[in-house]
Design an enzyme around this catalytic site. Structure first.
Site, mmCIF file in Angstrom:
data_model
loop_
_atom_site.group_PDB
_atom_site.id
_atom_site.type_symbol
_atom_site.label_atom_id
_atom_site.label_comp_id
_atom_site.label_asym_id
_atom_site.label_seq_id
_atom_site.Cartn_x
_atom_site.Cartn_y
_atom_site.Cartn_z
ATOM 1 N N ILE A 15 0.701 -1.160 -0.205
ATOM 2 C CA ILE A 15 0.114 0.085 -0.085
ATOM 3 C C ILE A 15 0.750 1.178 -0.060
ATOM 4 O O ILE A 15 0.498 2.324 -0.669
ATOM 5 C CB ILE A 15 -0.910 -0.116 1.170
ATOM 6 C CG1 ILE A 15 -1.904 -1.206 1.281
ATOM 7 C CG2 ILE A 15 -1.768 1.140 1.436
ATOM 8 C CD1 ILE A 15 -2.838 -1.321 2.467
ATOM 9 N N GLY A 18 8.052 3.902 3.359
ATOM 10 C CA GLY A 18 8.516 5.208 3.779
ATOM 11 C C GLY A 18 9.577 4.622 4.773
ATOM 12 O O GLY A 18 9.979 3.368 5.128
ATOM 13 N N GLY A 19 10.257 5.829 5.504
ATOM 14 C CA GLY A 19 11.351 5.240 6.494
ATOM 15 C C GLY A 19 11.131 4.514 7.526
ATOM 16 O O GLY A 19 11.808 3.964 7.932
ATOM 17 N N MET A 20 9.875 4.575 8.188
ATOM 18 C CA MET A 20 9.278 3.748 9.050
ATOM 19 C C MET A 20 8.905 2.344 8.750
ATOM 20 O O MET A 20 8.288 1.526 9.775
ATOM 21 C CB MET A 20 8.219 4.780 10.008
ATOM 22 C CG MET A 20 8.762 5.726 10.999
ATOM 23 S SD MET A 20 9.814 5.078 12.087
ATOM 24 C CE MET A 20 8.365 4.219 13.115
ATOM 25 N N GLY A 21 8.782 2.277 7.557
ATOM 26 C CA GLY A 21 8.741 0.850 7.174
ATOM 27 C C GLY A 21 7.745 0.939 5.928
ATOM 28 O O GLY A 21 7.637 1.796 5.368
ATOM 29 N N VAL A 23 3.682 -0.468 4.390
ATOM 30 C CA VAL A 23 2.327 -1.087 4.854
ATOM 31 C C VAL A 23 1.818 -1.709 3.640
ATOM 32 O O VAL A 23 1.824 -1.467 2.572
ATOM 33 C CB VAL A 23 1.347 0.393 5.160
ATOM 34 C CG1 VAL A 23 -0.027 -0.303 5.286
ATOM 35 C CG2 VAL A 23 1.867 1.067 6.042
ATOM 36 N N ASP A 132 0.856 14.567 15.338
ATOM 37 C CA ASP A 132 1.334 14.528 13.909
ATOM 38 C C ASP A 132 0.014 14.387 13.042
ATOM 39 O O ASP A 132 -0.016 13.946 12.223
ATOM 40 C CB ASP A 132 2.114 13.625 13.381
ATOM 41 C CG ASP A 132 2.659 13.590 12.262
ATOM 42 O OD1 ASP A 132 3.126 14.655 11.816
ATOM 43 O OD2 ASP A 132 3.046 12.635 11.323
#
Length: 629
Positions: A15, A18-21, A23, A132
């Site tokens: 989906i 990004g840098g946090m993983g 999805v 955020d």
């Protein structure tokens, strides 16, 4: 090699990343349910900063069980990847939805923001700050309902949960999306409820005007700009915006936190006032829900979510230029996105052992003697007990050096002095405000007319003993508005937008004018039905039932008095009619009146005795009389 499966979830589609993983859309092989699976790269699953931020998201999402917040379903580690399973929202983010439509009516924006306020109120009431809030973190489901997501940097106010004293959420660190962050967040101060409300103001500003209030190059530029520059009044960019709505947006964007609204509930109340008071209000068209389904699919790697591999970055959100009819002056056009601004994390301490003997998220990754994380795989499904447990209330505040407490004490004393000065010289006293409210009520003004001043008194003086009846009056107004809101949702989004309990409520209320006794019986039955399993959503329905039944009680009492008076008149007339002394036509007239009362009132359980008496009187009259000429 691409991931094919994590825990019990088979991964079928990427989906976003990004840098946090990444999805993925996944399928639970146990029951076939489709879910969203958020996975950390294996390298970051063993990195303290990113792994703890991920754990923060899990710990935060579990108790946030609300229709306007994305639910967490399970979490674990598999093949070296930490992962989180969440509710799959079949729709775009507001960012993607706006990019496709480009122009939204103010009525549509207000409808979406009211949903956001519900989710924020639920989180804020439990001590959580999102930190955020932005268009990309607001998802639209197929019914057009907004759901908040990405609580990965949320913080529980006042309590540092286990290892949350890290750079990404510690005071002094800057985390969030630059253009949406409140001034105090950019200065490195702790975020509060009013910080989230500033971000909500930016969301409204963007959806209404097509641009953010400011375009920042970096954190330093943002701090300087917010200290000196003023937000362009949104009314100059959107000329057809109702003035009252403009005031709401501009108050949310006030530089000083104390000048903003104090709660998401207060914002929702103002927006509902605008809806109720605007005769030209037109809701979203019935096709709005379908247009959500047809929004553009997100790119696998969205600019809004891209982070550098080894550093946490802040990146401004650009939703594109506004429509030509609303284009701002050339010198205020949104600029191209600035390059990411790295924010170095502060040193991180060693992970702590779990405080209790029960299994926790940290158990499979408990610190070893070398301070490294172990790599054992595990999976945990979130249970109803975990979802509804207030485990955060049992956390203890972490200790540290004594000098921060000294600084905090001095700060508190200064704030007390400033607060005393504000109370004495700037803010109206509680006595004065209450006298004004009492005088207005004595003059015949209704609570609806005084809602704004009532809300200010409750917000400013929550501990005043006179606040309770005023808060009760505000709750009554909210309960009275619920049926009207449900009717609007029914027109906007169709029957599928309402829950079964909401539909039953509307069905009962529609009988209020023609059959108040039946309406009252149905409302009582619905109240008993939803009391079996009350939750945050049904609480509002029960309040609406209570308010409407009180009004129906007065109607039914008046109705009962009128019916008994009519019956008493006919009974007296029948008792005074002697068939041997009066004309047969008079006897026949009494019989017809008794029959009419029996036809209309025989099903009224309050008049059983009177109905029996009427039947006896009718049977005592002669069975026939000559025909009238």
């Amino acid at each position: 090699m691409a991931l094919q499966k994590l825990g019990p979830y088979r991964l079928v589609r990427l989906i976003g990343q990004g840098g946090m993983g990444a999805v993925y859309e996944g399928i639970d092989e146990r029951d076939g349910k489709r879910v969203a699976v958020k996975a950390l790269p294996s390298a970051k699953s063993n990195d303290e900063v990113f792994a703890r931020r991920f754990e923060s998201e899990i710990a935060t999402l579990i108790p946030l069980d609300h229709p306007n917040i994305v639910h967490i379903l399970g979490h674990g580690r598999d093949q070296g990847h930490l992962f989180l399973a969440m509710e799959l929202v079949e729709g775009p983010s507001l960012y993607e939805y706006y990019r496709k439509k480009r122009t939204l009516s103010w009525a549509e924006v207000v409808g979406y923001v009211l949903d956001v306020c519900k989710g924020l109120k639920f989180a804020h009431d439990r001590g959580f700050i999102h930190r955020d809030l932005k268009l990309g973190n607001l998802l639209l489901d197929p019914k057009g309902r907004v759901k908040l997501t990405d609580f990965g940097i949320a913080r529980y106010g006042g309590v540092e949960r286990d290892d949350l004293r890290e750079a990404i959420t510690a005071p002094g660190g800057v985390v969030g999306t630059l253009d949406y962050m409140a001034p105090e967040q950019l200065r490195g101060e702790p975020a509060t409820i009013r910080s989230d409300l500033y971000s909500l103001g930016v969301v409204m500003y963007v959806l209404l005007s097509g641009r953010t209030p400011f375009a920042f190059k970096n954190v330093a530029d943002a701090i300087v700009t917010l200290r000196t520059a003023e937000v362009t009044p949104i009314g100059t960019l959107v000329p057809d915006l109702p003035p009252r709505l403009e005031r709401v947006v501009m108050r949310l964007l006030e530089r000083a936190p104390q000048s903003r609204y104090g709660s998401a509930e207060a914002v929702a109340r103002r927006l509902n006032e605008i809806i109720e008071g605007d005769s030209d209000f037109h809701p979203k068209t019935p096709g709005a829900a379908e247009s959500v389904d047809g929004a553009d699919e997100p790119d696998p790697i969205d600019d809004e979510f891209r982070l550098a591999d080894d550093e946490i970055h802040l990146q401004r959100t650009e939703v594109g230029p506004p429509p030509a009819a609303r284009r701002p002056p050339e010198d205020r056009q949104p600029t191209d996105p600035s390059p990411p601004i790295p924010v170095a994390p502060a040193p991180i301490g060693e992970p702590r052992e779990p405080r209790t003997g029960k299994a926790t998220l940290a158990d499979p990754r408990a610190a070893t003697s070398t301070g490294q994380r172990t790599r054992g795989d595990y999976f945990a499904t979130v249970t109803d007990e975990e979802r509804h447990a207030d485990s955060w209330r049992t956390e203890t505040v972490s200790t540290g050096p004594i000098w921060p407490y000294i600084v905090a004490l001095i700060t508190v004393l200064l704030l007390m002095f400033v607060g005393l000065w504000a109370v004495l010289y700037r803010r109206p006293s509680a006595d004065r405000m209450h006298e004004q409210i009492a005088s207005a009520i004595a003059e015949g003004r209704s609570p609806a007319e005084l809602e704004e001043v009532l809300g200010r008194f409750v917000e400013m003086y929550p501990d005043d003993p006179r606040t309770a009846p005023l808060r009760h009056a505000l709750d009554e107004l909210d309960a009275e508005r619920l049926p009207r809101r449900l009717e609007r949702d029914l027109r906007w989004r169709g029957p599928e937008a309402l829950t079964e309990n909401e539909r039953l409520l509307l069905d009962a209320l529609r009988l209020s004018e023609t059959r108040p006794d039946e309406a009252d019986r149905r409302l009582a039955a619905l109240d008993e039905l939803i009391s079996i399993r009350p939750d945050a959503q049904t609480e509002g329905i029960r309040d609406a039932i209570r308010v409407r039944r009180r009004g129906l009680g007065e109607v039914l009492a008046t109705q009962l008095d009128q019916r008994r008076a009519e019956i008493a008149t006919v009974i007296d007339e029948a008792k005074g009619t002697d068939p041997a002394e009066v004309e047969p036509a008079e006897v026949d007239q009494v019989r017809r009146r008794i029959d009419a009362l029996l036809v209309f009132y025989r099903d009224d359980p309050r008049l059983v005795g009177e109905m029996q008496q009427l039947r006896q009187l009718r049977d005592a009259l002669p069975s026939g009389s000559p025909e009238m000429p």
